[in-house]
Design a protein around this motif. Structure first.
Motif, mmCIF file in Angstrom:
data_model
loop_
_atom_site.group_PDB
_atom_site.id
_atom_site.type_symbol
_atom_site.label_atom_id
_atom_site.label_comp_id
_atom_site.label_asym_id
_atom_site.label_seq_id
_atom_site.Cartn_x
_atom_site.Cartn_y
_atom_site.Cartn_z
ATOM 1 N N TYR A 119 9.413 27.058 26.496
ATOM 2 C CA TYR A 119 8.905 27.841 25.373
ATOM 3 C C TYR A 119 7.456 28.218 25.657
ATOM 4 N N VAL A 120 7.092 29.456 25.344
ATOM 5 C CA VAL A 120 5.782 29.984 25.716
ATOM 6 C C VAL A 120 4.644 29.180 25.093
ATOM 7 N N TRP A 121 4.885 28.612 23.888
ATOM 8 C CA TRP A 121 3.808 27.878 23.225
ATOM 9 C C TRP A 121 3.473 26.557 23.909
ATOM 10 N N MET A 122 4.299 26.120 24.842
ATOM 11 C CA MET A 122 4.025 24.870 25.549
ATOM 12 C C MET A 122 3.013 25.065 26.682
ATOM 13 N N ASN A 123 2.814 26.313 27.102
ATOM 14 C CA ASN A 123 1.871 26.605 28.168
ATOM 15 C C ASN A 123 0.448 26.721 27.651
ATOM 16 N N LYS A 124 -0.506 26.517 28.542
ATOM 17 C CA LYS A 124 -1.908 26.811 28.247
ATOM 18 C C LYS A 124 -2.225 28.263 28.585
ATOM 19 N N THR A 125 -1.541 28.794 29.591
ATOM 20 C CA THR A 125 -1.735 30.180 29.979
ATOM 21 C C THR A 125 -1.369 31.105 28.816
ATOM 22 N N GLY A 126 -2.247 32.069 28.570
ATOM 23 C CA GLY A 126 -2.030 33.005 27.476
ATOM 24 C C GLY A 126 -2.734 32.633 26.194
ATOM 25 N N PHE A 127 -3.273 31.402 26.136
ATOM 26 C CA PHE A 127 -3.996 30.947 24.950
ATOM 27 C C PHE A 127 -5.479 30.752 25.291
ATOM 28 N N SER A 128 -6.277 30.562 24.265
ATOM 29 C CA SER A 128 -7.709 30.361 24.466
ATOM 30 C C SER A 128 -7.983 29.001 25.081
#
Length: 360
Positions: A119-128
């Motif tokens: 799931y995309v929310w598990m990554n740090k990439t793409g977030f601040s």
């Protein structure tokens, strides 16, 4: 017996500096015979060659991520603006000046050599950078029946009781685990920072005020702020005891500010990785206020060889508006390097000064 030595982290002889490409557009405008001044600045910044650890090496290689050398492959972008406005004028003997500043900055991790999760929310990439993540809270389990019907909870060995924080199964697989940890709030460094200055002067009387504030910032509570009797040497804080969940408090409609009382919240659904403990730091503060009067044409001044006498009163941290989600004693301006640092809760100190200034 002699303890042996072994190599841990492998070195990287090719480590180099990170690189930055920045774009900046600025404008300075003046109107009405310089009474109105406007300064604006837009910026964008791309960084690459950031030193990071490879998390894309599969386990079949037999090398743990912790022993791999750091490499210059990270990428991050940052963008924002700064705006400043000043108006100053005088009407006969009345002089005044009003100014305001606001800044906005938002960064994003573009690449950090991490394997893509399910799931995309598990990554740090793409977030601040510094984005907090936590289980999403939906109130409390208010009865044993509610607690018995919870999804399987791997956080605390499936131990759930009435009075515990209710965690939402975000991905809907019927299990509460690390796949349900999602971005929560912002980072501890607010995206918006602003201030305003007011200065008024009339025939020797002066009033000046400084307002500061921030928006889109988050404070993460932890340690003794959420665990009573932490490290066997602290007490339960007032908000824990007075606002704790009990069947009686819930039945009476009392505002609940703390889950059921327990000696330790570490590793439980009531622990620091629950969104319940993430609080907004949005606020406006009257940072400084000063009132003064300057004597200039009095007989006793000349007899004492003085050209002027200025009497003043000022105060710091006079009022804070907002930040009400924070427990008492936490300053919304607090920079949070370690959320469990002891002594972090200290009442905001108001300072009052009276004084005078003499010029000969």
């Amino acid at each position: 017996m002699v303890t042996g030595k072994s190599e841990k982290v492998v070195g990287n002889p090719d480590v180099t500096w990170e690189k930055k490409i920045s774009y900046n557009i600025a404008a300075e405008l003046r109107f009405f015979k310089d009474r109105l001044s406007i300064t604006a600045d837009l910026f964008k910044e791309n960084r690459n060659n950031i030193l990071t650890t490879l998390e894309t090496v599969p386990g079949i290689v037999g090398a743990d991520v912790s022993v791999l050398p750091p490499v210059n492959v990270g990428k991050m972008s940052n963008k924002g603006y700064e705006l400043s406005i000043l108006w100053r004028d005088n009407i006969s003997d009345f002089n005044y000046q009003i100014s305001g500043q606001v800044s906005y900055a938002r960064n994003k991790i573009d690449y950090m050599a991490e394997a893509p999760y399910e799931y995309v929310w598990m990554n740090k990439t793409g977030f601040s950078y510094g984005q907090y993540k936590a289980y999403v809270n939906d109130g409390f389990y208010n009865s044993e029946e509610e607690a018995a019907n919870h999804p399987y909870n791997s956080v605390d060995g499936n131990h759930v009781q009435a009075g515990d924080l209710r965690i939402i199964d975000i991905n809907g697989d019927g299990i509460i685990d690390n796949k349900d940890v999602t971005p929560t709030g912002f980072s501890n460094i607010p995206r918006y920072a602003f201030s305003a200055n007011v200065f008024l002067e009339y025939k020797g009387f002066e009033i000046s005020a400084l307002f500061t504030g921030s928006a889109q910032g988050t404070f993460s509570m932890g340690g003794y702020m959420i665990s009573p009797f932490a490290q066997n040497k602290s007490n339960a804080l007032e908000y824990m005891y007075e606002g704790r969940w009990t069947p009686e408090n819930y039945a009476s409609g009392k505002k609940i500010t703390y889950p059921r009382m327990s000696l330790n919240t570490s590793g439980t659904q009531n622990g620091a990785t629950n969104s319940f403990w993430f609080r907004s730091t949005d606020h406006v503060k009257l940072k400084n206020l000063e009132v003064a009067y300057t004597f200039r044409k009095l007989g006793f001044l000349s007899r004492l060889k003085m050209s002027s006498l200025r009497l003043y009163f000022n105060s710091n941290n006079l009022f804070t508006f907002g930040g009400k989600d924070l427990i008492e004693g936490i300053d919304p301006e607090l920079s949070q390097d370690d959320k469990t640092t002891e002594g972090i809760i200290y009442p905001i100190t108001r300072v009052f000064n009276f004084g005078f200034k003499i010029q000969f």
